[in-house]
Design an enzyme around this catalytic site. Sequence first.
Site: not given
Length: 533
Positions: A56-57, A94, A98, A151, A153, A233, A337, A382
């Site tokens: 993530d990130d 994000c 997904r 995660k 989302h 993240h 992501d 991002k």
Amino acid sequence: MVFVCVAKCHDGRRLFFRIAAFFLLIFAWAILNLLYSTALGSDSVKRPNVMVILADDLGYSDLGCYGGEIATPNLDRLAQGGLRFTQFYNTARCWPSRAAILTGYYAQQVRRDEIPAAGGAGIKVGDRPTWARLLPEFLKPLGYRSYHSGKWHVDGMPLQGGFDRSYLVLDQDRYFSPRVHFEDDQQLPAVAADSGYYATVAIADHAVKCLKEHAAQYAGRPFFHYLAFTCPHFPLHGLPEDIARYRDRFAEGWDVLRQKRLERMKELGLVDCELSTRTPGVPAWDSLSDEQRQEWKMRMAIHAAMVDRMDREIGRVLDQIRAMGALDNTVIFFMSDNGASAEKVLRGDGHDPAAPAGSARSFLCLEPPWANLANAPLRRSKIFVHEGGISTPLIVHWPRGIAARGELRHNPGHLVDLAPTILELVGGKKPDAWNGQPIPPAPGRSLVPAFTSDNSVVHDYLWWYHSGNRAIRIGDWKLVSEGENGPWELYDLSTDRSESIDLAGEKPFVVGLLTETWTKHLEAFRALAAQKQ
């Protein structure tokens, strides 16, 4: 008369023995075929396990095998034993990423990202259409058990989406003490701050638990595991022992380190471009005071510690797969992501300046200066759809099915390609309809041909829209704009991956063609998402 009876009995016995011999032959053939199939099934015929690991990130060049300074030996080994894609894309954020992974559609097609209005109401983020099922629902009929760790989302809950087990961390602002997390769709109690909990470790713990359960109870069935870490993240929360390993690693500053990353990436064959300019507003490292440098280098040290810890936990998961004797026939995909985040936010429990940086009572972000390094040599971060916001490392490892070792693939691809790739690998496909609702054609392409030969998967287009930022790529031409009303910029990615030379003024015909194509797909996606389902 006696002779006739004896003759008939003799003929009857001969017929009986012939029939018996025939059935014995069939039985023997069936047994041999079963034994052969079993032996073959343990090698080449058995459906592969599939593991999708999502960071993530994470920045495009953060991993060691992508030119970064961070120690990622487990991911590096996967890269050495498999493939690295150099032009693979996400959606810049994000939740749309997904949706793309689990459905195989652009997020706008399945109402998981906004679409601007066109003479009426725009499409907002909402529930997926009935036909937009998640991957586990197509894998279940093939005998797969599906697991989720980390995660989510996505709309709905994991078990509702076809997963058999799940651990969901909804509270991303507290790595040490989440208040909202779920196991198997049931909410768990909040975690105390002094419990010793750390989200990255807990997510891997759940993955290992699921794999052990699978080995004990479902060894004859393949598994699909969606391992979605919350790191790196924001907030920058790291374990003290991990942070200590990087305390002075970034003392040279972002300007020097960006250049060094570029040089390593060129040596590795990952890119062939120049360094993008610093994001506007980012100062030169040499202009900072000693106090400012100390504060900034600590932020990057925590980011590195989070990535390092993720790699260590991935190592534990891989050890469990190895202990099951399943590593050779497990297809592993690793990606991020979106690009590294330049956001500056304050959430959760706020930031206590007196608290040690990286601890539970601190709340720090990378911000633009270090996002520039994490995404080097690419432009922006991002949320933006310039290359730094949408480019992800992609590692694919499958010893039994991929003969190549340590090779690069420059074939462009997108997260929408994962679902068709996985379905081809496992011998499945989407049905034409779901509960009477037709399933529209998906935009992705299977990457399986690229496992053997580079540049063997051709896309008609790759498309982006997020928070007003727009882009489309056709071949090596990329049209991109920052903001809804920003001017279109045109880049030739074959020579300018860092998007440094805008050719829009020189190539108006190309700009017009790509603009028309981008708009055509926007309208088609809007129409699909607007359907009542």
